[in-house]
Enzyme design. Structure first.
Site, short mmCIF file in Angstrom:
data_model
loop_
_atom_site.label_atom_id
_atom_site.label_comp_id
_atom_site.label_asym_id
_atom_site.label_seq_id
_atom_site.Cartn_x
_atom_site.Cartn_y
_atom_site.Cartn_z
N GLU A 1 0.56 0.02 10.48
CA GLU A 1 -0.08 -0.23 9.17
C GLU A 1 -1.53 0.21 9.26
OE1 GLU A 1 0.58 -4.25 7.85
OE2 GLU A 1 2.75 -4.01 7.87
N ARG B 1 7.40 -8.96 9.04
CA ARG B 1 6.59 -8.12 9.91
C ARG B 1 7.36 -6.86 10.27
NH1 ARG B 1 2.76 -10.48 8.42
NH2 ARG B 1 1.15 -11.51 9.63
N HIS C 1 2.14 -3.76 2.42
CA HIS C 1 1.88 -5.12 2.92
C HIS C 1 1.08 -5.95 1.90
CE1 HIS C 1 1.45 -7.71 6.80
NE2 HIS C 1 1.59 -8.46 5.72
#
Ligand code: GLV
Length: 329
Positions: free
Chosen positions: A264, A235, A286
């Site tokens: 993000e 993360r 991601h």
């Protein structure tokens, strides 16, 4: 009547055939923005919603009825407010194990891309430049795995048994040394600082919780060897992105492979410290768990959780807010 389950469009598209072939449930794709998602839930009178990694803070928890369920299509559940969910009488589940291989492979591939400078070579070739340079072998290098759960252990296995790396494990939870050696950990350490100082590569596999915010701080990065690389597939908030930029741009570490970010889609916290401007940083959007295989497994696990939920078979569910069981049976 077949229960209706709202699922964010992004997640629905990742495993459409699995969702569509489920006869016991009807999946309705919905916008991922919280207010629009809440509208869709209310208009279909749905009691279940499937979510991606995005953050949900408000309307979602009142849109679902008491006894409803929020299902993470994935493992990390930092985007779901468990306290709010429990107060609203909602179950929260995730899909443990479904994405371990994908994320672990991605971490290893980032490591390999950095060691052999694959992105730079690729971009040079595309601009007709023939610029060979020397890379590093992974064999024999020290890899520090921080977080020795399922994903960290997979990384250790591939690195150790596949590449012959010496894998050192660090975790805040007590670990079983015998068990860890089966996963290829050569050593488990209690002193994080020692591990950081020895490592040629560091791979992060810890959750994002208040206690791990900026776990990788300037002090952490300053302890790394100048030839070392750091990989983050867990993360964004666990790494101080500005400090990472500073340490790499001043040549104090060799580089980084980053799949997850504070913001993000990626927007630098400080526009003057944009990781995209650093040549020795490999960035991906991601996608650690974004493989066809993992997405199918995640959808299957979501369905397993839903079926168990509607049958009130709590033991079969991957509940992350266990306190809910004191409130709802
Ligand atoms: C992906 O990052 C997940 O936690 O599911």
């Amino acid at each position: 009547m077949v229960p209706i389950v709202c699922v964010t469009l992004k997640e629905y598209q990742k495993a459409k055939s699995v969702f569509d072939s489920c006869k016991e449930l009807k999946f309705i794709p919905a916008d991922l923005q919280e207010h629009l998602l809440a509208e869709t839930i209310k208009s279909h009178k749905a009691s279940a919603v499937v979510l991606g990694v995005d953050q949900y803070k408000d309307e979602l928890y009142t849109a679902l009825p008491k006894g409803g369920i929020i299902l993470r299509f994935g493992v990390g559940h930092d985007g779901v407010d468990k306290k709010k969910a429990t107060e609203a009488g909602l179950f929260v589940t995730n899909t443990p194990g479904a994405l371990d291989d994908s994320v672990a492979e991605h971490a290893i591939l980032l490591m390999g891309s950095l060691a052999r400078q694959i992105p730079q070579h690729y971009s040079n070739m595309r601009s007709s430049q023939w610029q060979p340079s020397l890379g590093y072998e992974l064999r024999g290098k020290n890899l520090l795995v921080i977080g020795c759960g399922k994903i960290g252990s997979k990384v250790a296995s591939i690195a150790s048994f596949g590449f012959g790396m010496k894998v050192i494990g660090y975790d805040t939870q007590p670990l079983n040394h015998k068990e860890a050696s089966r996963f290829g950990f050569a050593q488990l350490i209690e002193s994080l600082d020692e591990g950081i100082k020895q490592a040629d590569f560091i791979s992060l596999h810890i959750p994002s919780i208040p206690a791990t915010r900026k776990f990788v701080s300037l002090k952490f990065l300053q302890m790394m060897k100048s030839s070392a690389y750091i990989i983050n597939t867990s993360r964004g908030p666990i790494v101080d992105e500005n400090a990472l930029y500073d340490i790499i741009s001043s040549g104090k570490i060799a580089g980084a492979g980053i799949d997850v970010f504070e913001n993000e889609p990626y927007v630098p916290i400080n526009t003057l410290k944009d990781l995209r401007n650093l040549p020795n940083v490999v960035l991906t959007p991601h996608v650690g768990s974004s493989t066809i295989e993992a997405c199918d497994r995640m959808a299957e696990c979501v369905i397993k959780n839903l079926v168990a939920h509607f049958q009130k078979n709590r033991e079969q569910m991957d509940i992350v807010n266990k306190e809910i069981l004191k409130v709802i049976k």
